[in-house]
Scaffold this active site. Structure first.
Site, PDB file in Angstrom:
ATOM      1  N   ASN A  62       0.839  -1.198   0.000  1.00 26.21           N
ATOM      2  CA  ASN A  62       0.000   0.000   0.000  1.00 26.21           C
ATOM      3  C   ASN A  62       0.879   1.254   0.000  1.00 26.21           C
ATOM      4  O   ASN A  62       0.767   2.130   0.865  1.00 26.21           O
ATOM      5  CB  ASN A  62      -0.942  -0.008   1.208  1.00 26.21           C
ATOM      6  CG  ASN A  62      -2.218   0.779   0.951  1.00 26.21           C
ATOM      7  OD1 ASN A  62      -2.340   1.463  -0.069  1.00 26.21           O
ATOM      8  ND2 ASN A  62      -3.157   0.709   1.877  1.00 26.21           N
ATOM      9  N   HIS A  89      -8.336   3.611   8.224  1.00 31.20           N
ATOM     10  CA  HIS A  89      -8.832   2.303   7.807  1.00 31.20           C
ATOM     11  C   HIS A  89     -10.226   2.033   8.351  1.00 31.20           C
ATOM     12  O   HIS A  89     -11.038   1.389   7.683  1.00 31.20           O
ATOM     13  CB  HIS A  89      -7.882   1.192   8.259  1.00 31.20           C
ATOM     14  CG  HIS A  89      -6.706   1.003   7.363  1.00 31.20           C
ATOM     15  ND1 HIS A  89      -5.506   1.668   7.555  1.00 31.20           N
ATOM     16  CD2 HIS A  89      -6.524   0.247   6.247  1.00 31.20           C
ATOM     17  CE1 HIS A  89      -4.650   1.316   6.605  1.00 31.20           C
ATOM     18  NE2 HIS A  89      -5.244   0.458   5.802  1.00 31.20           N
TER      19      HIS A  89
END
Length: 492
Positions: free
Chosen positions: A349, A380
């Protein structure tokens, strides 16, 4: 909760249901089928965008408009009325962009975007029972939040700070003029990245729309020194074919390996209560490996879509090859061969890690690692498992850094010793990542605690002992801190 028939589960979406027969045929939830379908349509649209809508043939205004219209359509197709959350956040933050002072624009944008995202995350847990039976609209919202805050900080750097207070990278990315409404919408909602990202810089995106992107990157690397006698015109076709091949392999692994070893295996009675410790350790690693292909699939396909449109050129490597990895979100080879926790995270990521560095790590004056992990967890979501993962990640990061600074130099005297060190650290890294990440996939607190109990909290204990016993030695990052300490205190 009683399990429902697969057909019922796959039909629960607020997006389009026209692909429901295909969803039933494949046995894949409808929202995932819609996602892949949109990305494949986006891939063909990207080729058309690059070939037939070149700035020489089409004005930047038309390119902005079409990129935005396609993006809005894809979002509505995938998420239906849930897409309203995305549009509301974009409009609110553009209001901040045009009305707030440049000294506060980054703060207001950050708190509004992160606050709205957090509210949506909470609603999926406490209103929609962990979001299991609802379309997950949080992905595009998370990407838009990254872009909103990235642009706000870059506008603040360009208009609200002195040039001498900026780092070289901040100076390069600083935005000197606030974007128009269409530019803002196009940057946030363009069809190449609205569904799966990745986040990118506003100046790079505008240069791409105006077809200055490739020339700008070639000038940065001084193309004449790379052996070119005239300004080259790199084609993304090779990069796109390579990434589509990786996407196909990831899809096959997802349909086989991931289906064979689902993460739910880790809460089975056999795993938690009857398997011995070494079996649990090995099985945990296998299940965590099996969970990766869906991420490899989504991120590599998203990268290919951007490249197909002509966006993502990063320059020329040492061998004179054109590189199309400006927007790449992972490096699969480096992930699977990582010999340190930092190396693993640095190649997973990637664009999110870059966003965290630019809006948090480089700007907070105290405990940047801790604050960066906290922001990452909030971004998140608010599932308890996320916080188990990120708090464990802080502990593992500190312990790994301590071991490296105290032990690595003993293994550099010969190639044989270095090879032993690399193998040992590779195995330790892969096991540590598997242990750390598993609550992230389990989501809830109870199964995460149960799994850690079955593993005797072994990694937590080892990390604590390392931190308590081994001395904290200075490392390269700490030595660089004084160079930027003045700037940090002046920022924000």
């Amino acid at each position: 909760m009683a399990a429902e028939p697969p057909s019922s589960l796959s039909y629960r979406t607020t997006g389009s249901t026209c692909l429901h027969p295909l969803s039933q045929l494949l046995g894949i939830p409808l929202d995932q089928v819609n996602f892949v379908a949109c990305q494949l349509v986006a891939l063909f649209a990207a080729f058309w965008f690059r070939i037939y809508l070149r700035p020489g043939k089409t004005s930047p205004l038309v390119r902005h408009m079409l990129a935005t219209i396609f993006g809005i359509y894809f979002v509505i197709f995938c998420f239906g009325w849930y897409s309203a959350h995305l549009f509301v956040l974009v409009l609110m933050c553009y209001g901040i962009m045009v009305t707030a002072s440049v000294s506060n624009i980054h703060r207001y944008s950050f708190f509004v975007a992160m606050g709205y995202l957090t509210i949506c995350h909470i609603s999926r847990i406490y209103i929609f029972h962990y979001g299991i039976l609802t379309t997950d609209f949080s992905g595009p919202l998370m990407i838009v939040t990254q872009k909103i805050t990235t642009l706000a900080f870059q506008v603040h750097d360009g208009l609200g700070r002195r040039a001498e207070d900026l780092s070289a990278e901040q100076h390069r990315l600083a935005v000197k003029v606030k974007p128009s409404f269409l530019e803002y919408l196009s940057y946030l909602l363009n069809f190449m990245s609205v569904i799966a990202g990745p986040c990118n810089n506003f100046k790079d995106y505008i240069a791409f729309i105006e077809e200055r992107h490739i020339q700008m990157k070639l000038l940065e690397v001084n193309w004449k020194e790379k052996g070119f006698h005239s300004l080259p015109e790199p084609s993304p076709t090779g990069a796109v074919i390579h990434k589509l091949s990786m996407t196909l392999v990831s899809l096959l692994l997802f349909l086989t390996l991931t289906k064979t070893f689902p993460v739910t295996c880790l809460v089975d009675d056999w795993f938690v209560h009857r398997a011995d410790f070494l079996t649990r350790l090995g099985y945990l690693y296998v299940v965590m490996q099996a969970s990766k292909p869906k991420y490899y699939l989504a991120w590599t396909l998203a990268d290919a879509v951007n490249n197909a449109a002509g966006f993502g050129f990063s320059g020329v490597d040492q061998n004179g090859n054109f590189c199309w990895d400006l927007l790449s979100n992972l490096n699969i080879w480096k992930i699977e061969t990582a010999t340190s926790f930092k190396m693993y995270l640095g190649n997973w990521n990637i664009q999110t890690a870059t966003w965290l560095k630019r809006v948090c790590y480089e700007r907070v004056p105290w405990y940047p690692t801790v604050f960066t992990f906290i922001l990452s967890a909030l971004w998140h979501g608010v599932y308890p498992g996320y916080y188990f993962t990120f708090l464990t990640g802080i502990l593992v990061t500190v312990a790994a850094r301590t071991v490296r600074n105290n032990c690595r130099h003993y293994f550099l005297s010969s190639k044989a010793l270095k090879a032993v060190y690399d193998v040992a650290t590779w195995a330790a890294t892969q096991l540590a990542v598997s242990y750390t990440v598993v609550p992230f996939l389990l989501l809830a607190a109870e199964p995460a605690i149960g799994l850690y109990k079955s593993m005797y909290f072994y990694l937590h204990i080892i990390c604590l002992l390392i931190i308590l016993i081994l001395p904290i030695r200075p490392h390269s990052h700490i030595q660089r801190q004084p160079q930027n300490s003045v700037n940090k205190k002046k920022r924000d």
